[in-house]
Design a protein around this motif. Structure first.
Motif, PDB file in Angstrom:
ATOM      1  N   GLU A  19       0.841  -1.196   0.000  1.00 34.71           N
ATOM      2  CA  GLU A  19       0.000   0.000   0.000  1.00 34.71           C
ATOM      3  C   GLU A  19       0.876   1.245   0.000  1.00 34.71           C
ATOM      4  O   GLU A  19       1.874   1.307   0.706  1.00 34.71           O
ATOM      5  N   TRP A  20       0.483   2.232  -0.833  1.00 35.66           N
ATOM      6  CA  TRP A  20       1.201   3.486  -0.942  1.00 35.66           C
ATOM      7  C   TRP A  20       0.229   4.637  -0.722  1.00 35.66           C
ATOM      8  O   TRP A  20      -0.750   4.793  -1.452  1.00 35.66           O
ATOM      9  N   ASP A  21       0.530   5.454   0.281  1.00 31.13           N
ATOM     10  CA  ASP A  21      -0.296   6.622   0.571  1.00 31.13           C
ATOM     11  C   ASP A  21      -0.183   7.615  -0.586  1.00 31.13           C
ATOM     12  O   ASP A  21       0.918   7.943  -1.027  1.00 31.13           O
ATOM     13  N   ASN A  22      -1.315   8.067  -1.097  1.00 24.83           N
ATOM     14  CA  ASN A  22      -1.350   9.047  -2.174  1.00 24.83           C
ATOM     15  C   ASN A  22      -2.121  10.291  -1.762  1.00 24.83           C
ATOM     16  O   ASN A  22      -2.629  11.037  -2.608  1.00 24.83           O
ATOM     17  N   SER A  23      -2.208  10.542  -0.461  1.00 22.69           N
ATOM     18  CA  SER A  23      -2.959  11.684   0.044  1.00 22.69           C
ATOM     19  C   SER A  23      -2.391  13.018  -0.425  1.00 22.69           C
ATOM     20  O   SER A  23      -3.097  14.027  -0.412  1.00 22.69           O
ATOM     21  N   ALA A  24      -1.120  13.038  -0.849  1.00 21.90           N
ATOM     22  CA  ALA A  24      -0.540  14.271  -1.393  1.00 21.90           C
ATOM     23  C   ALA A  24      -1.238  14.683  -2.690  1.00 21.90           C
ATOM     24  O   ALA A  24      -1.232  15.854  -3.060  1.00 21.90           O
ATOM     25  N   PHE A  25      -1.868  13.723  -3.362  1.00 18.65           N
ATOM     26  CA  PHE A  25      -2.666  14.018  -4.549  1.00 18.65           C
ATOM     27  C   PHE A  25      -4.062  14.390  -4.058  1.00 18.65           C
ATOM     28  O   PHE A  25      -5.001  13.601  -4.118  1.00 18.65           O
ATOM     29  N   SER A  26      -4.169  15.630  -3.556  1.00 15.27           N
ATOM     30  CA  SER A  26      -5.334  16.031  -2.773  1.00 15.27           C
ATOM     31  C   SER A  26      -6.340  16.893  -3.526  1.00 15.27           C
ATOM     32  O   SER A  26      -7.383  17.230  -2.987  1.00 15.27           O
ATOM     33  N   LEU A  27      -6.023  17.248  -4.758  1.00 10.15           N
ATOM     34  CA  LEU A  27      -6.926  18.097  -5.535  1.00 10.15           C
ATOM     35  C   LEU A  27      -7.724  17.259  -6.524  1.00 10.15           C
ATOM     36  O   LEU A  27      -7.153  16.535  -7.332  1.00 10.15           O
ATOM     37  N   SER A  28      -9.038  17.368  -6.463  1.00  9.39           N
ATOM     38  CA  SER A  28      -9.899  16.667  -7.417  1.00  9.39           C
ATOM     39  C   SER A  28      -9.945  17.463  -8.708  1.00  9.39           C
ATOM     40  O   SER A  28     -10.165  18.672  -8.695  1.00  9.39           O
ATOM     41  N   GLY A  29      -9.769  16.756  -9.796  1.00  8.50           N
ATOM     42  CA  GLY A  29      -9.795  17.410 -11.100  1.00  8.50           C
ATOM     43  C   GLY A  29     -10.951  16.919 -11.944  1.00  8.50           C
ATOM     44  O   GLY A  29     -12.008  16.531 -11.433  1.00  8.50           O
ATOM     45  N   ASP A  30     -10.717  16.913 -13.240  1.00  9.33           N
ATOM     46  CA  ASP A  30     -11.744  16.510 -14.199  1.00  9.33           C
ATOM     47  C   ASP A  30     -12.204  15.081 -13.969  1.00  9.33           C
ATOM     48  O   ASP A  30     -11.415  14.210 -13.588  1.00  9.33           O
ATOM     49  N   ILE A  31     -13.476  14.859 -14.228  1.00  9.35           N
ATOM     50  CA  ILE A  31     -14.059  13.520 -14.208  1.00  9.35           C
ATOM     51  C   ILE A  31     -14.557  13.236 -15.611  1.00  9.35           C
ATOM     52  O   ILE A  31     -15.322  14.021 -16.178  1.00  9.35           O
ATOM     53  N   THR A  32     -14.109  12.122 -16.181  1.00 14.72           N
ATOM     54  CA  THR A  32     -14.511  11.734 -17.526  1.00 14.72           C
ATOM     55  C   THR A  32     -15.380  10.494 -17.447  1.00 14.72           C
ATOM     56  O   THR A  32     -14.976   9.480 -16.880  1.00 14.72           O
ATOM     57  N   ASP A  33     -16.565  10.582 -18.025  1.00 16.55           N
ATOM     58  CA  ASP A  33     -17.504   9.454 -18.088  1.00 16.55           C
ATOM     59  C   ASP A  33     -17.244   8.722 -19.393  1.00 16.55           C
ATOM     60  O   ASP A  33     -17.382   9.303 -20.472  1.00 16.55           O
ATOM     61  N   HIS A  34     -16.853   7.455 -19.306  1.00 19.40           N
ATOM     62  CA  HIS A  34     -16.520   6.683 -20.498  1.00 19.40           C
ATOM     63  C   HIS A  34     -17.720   5.983 -21.119  1.00 19.40           C
ATOM     64  O   HIS A  34     -17.589   5.301 -22.121  1.00 19.40           O
ATOM     65  N   ARG A  35     -18.888   6.117 -20.525  1.00 14.10           N
ATOM     66  CA  ARG A  35     -20.150   5.571 -21.034  1.00 14.10           C
ATOM     67  C   ARG A  35     -20.181   4.050 -21.088  1.00 14.10           C
ATOM     68  O   ARG A  35     -21.046   3.468 -21.710  1.00 14.10           O
ATOM     69  N   ASP A  36     -19.211   3.404 -20.444  1.00 10.59           N
ATOM     70  CA  ASP A  36     -19.199   1.938 -20.363  1.00 10.59           C
ATOM     71  C   ASP A  36     -19.329   1.477 -18.917  1.00 10.59           C
ATOM     72  O   ASP A  36     -18.998   0.349 -18.586  1.00 10.59           O
ATOM     73  N   GLY A  37     -19.786   2.387 -18.055  1.00  9.79           N
ATOM     74  CA  GLY A  37     -19.898   2.069 -16.636  1.00  9.79           C
ATOM     75  C   GLY A  37     -18.669   2.461 -15.843  1.00  9.79           C
ATOM     76  O   GLY A  37     -18.623   2.249 -14.637  1.00  9.79           O
ATOM     77  N   THR A  38     -17.668   3.037 -16.512  1.00  9.29           N
ATOM     78  CA  THR A  38     -16.473   3.493 -15.806  1.00  9.29           C
ATOM     79  C   THR A  38     -16.330   4.997 -15.946  1.00  9.29           C
ATOM     80  O   THR A  38     -16.851   5.610 -16.884  1.00  9.29           O
ATOM     81  N   VAL A  39     -15.616   5.573 -14.986  1.00 12.46           N
ATOM     82  CA  VAL A  39     -15.260   6.988 -15.021  1.00 12.46           C
ATOM     83  C   VAL A  39     -13.797   7.111 -14.620  1.00 12.46           C
ATOM     84  O   VAL A  39     -13.259   6.251 -13.925  1.00 12.46           O
ATOM     85  N   THR A  40     -13.172   8.182 -15.072  1.00 15.87           N
ATOM     86  CA  THR A  40     -11.804   8.482 -14.672  1.00 15.87           C
ATOM     87  C   THR A  40     -11.796   9.841 -14.004  1.00 15.87           C
ATOM     88  O   THR A  40     -12.328  10.807 -14.551  1.00 15.87           O
ATOM     89  N   ILE A  41     -11.214   9.899 -12.804  1.00 19.57           N
ATOM     90  CA  ILE A  41     -11.046  11.158 -12.091  1.00 19.57           C
ATOM     91  C   ILE A  41      -9.556  11.446 -11.983  1.00 19.57           C
ATOM     92  O   ILE A  41      -8.757  10.533 -11.739  1.00 19.57           O
TER      93      ILE A  41
END
Length: 113
Positions: A70-92
Motif C-alpha cells: 500500500e502506498w499513501d497518495n494523500s498528497a494528490f489532494s486536488l480533485s480534477g476533471d471527471i470523464t464518463d466513459h459511457r461503459d460504466g467506468t469513469v476516470t477522475i
C-alpha cells in the motif's frame, strides 16, 4: 490486482500517473479509472480526501494468502476533471498542489475554524 483505498474501503481501479501534467498546470497527477458513476466518484474523492493505492498479488506458495502493498497518495489532494466513459467506468484526476499553490497556502494560510 490494483485498488484504491478510501475510508478503509477498497475499490478496483486502473491508475496512470503523470509527473508533469501539461493539461493541468504542469502538476503531478494520477488518473484513476473506477467502475461507478460520475456522482459516485465525485462524492468518493472530493478535494482533501486521504487515499492510497493498494496492490494485491497472489502468494508465491500454496498458502492462498495474498501479498498486499500500500502506498499513501494523500498528497494528490486536488480533485480534477471527471470523464464518463459511457461503459460504466469513469476516470477522475487527482493532483498534487503546485509549488506556487503551496507558497500561496503558506502565505495566506488555509481554512481555519
Amino acid at each position: 490486482m490494483t485498488y484504491i483505498r478510501v475510508d478503509e474501503k477498497m475499490y478496483p481501479a486502473t491508475i496512470v500517473g503523470r509527473v508533469g501534467d501539461n493539461t493541468w498546470d504542469g502538476r503531478e497527477s494520477k488518473s484513476i479509472t473506477l467502475t461507478m458513476s460520475h456522482d459516485e466518484v465525485a462524492a468518493l474523492l472530493p478535494d482533501g480526501t486521504p487515499w492510497s493505492i493498494v496492490q494485491r498479488t497472489p502468494a508465491p506458495d500454496e498458502s492462498g494468502t495474498e501479498n498486499e502493498n500500500e502506498w499513501d497518495n494523500s498528497a494528490f489532494s486536488l480533485s480534477g476533471d471527471i470523464t464518463d466513459h459511457r461503459d460504466g467506468t469513469v476516470t477522475i484526476k487527482m493532483g498534487k498542489p503546485t509549488d506556487l499553490e503551496d507558497a500561496y497556502e503558506m502565505l495566506l494560510g488555509g481554512d481555519e475554524a
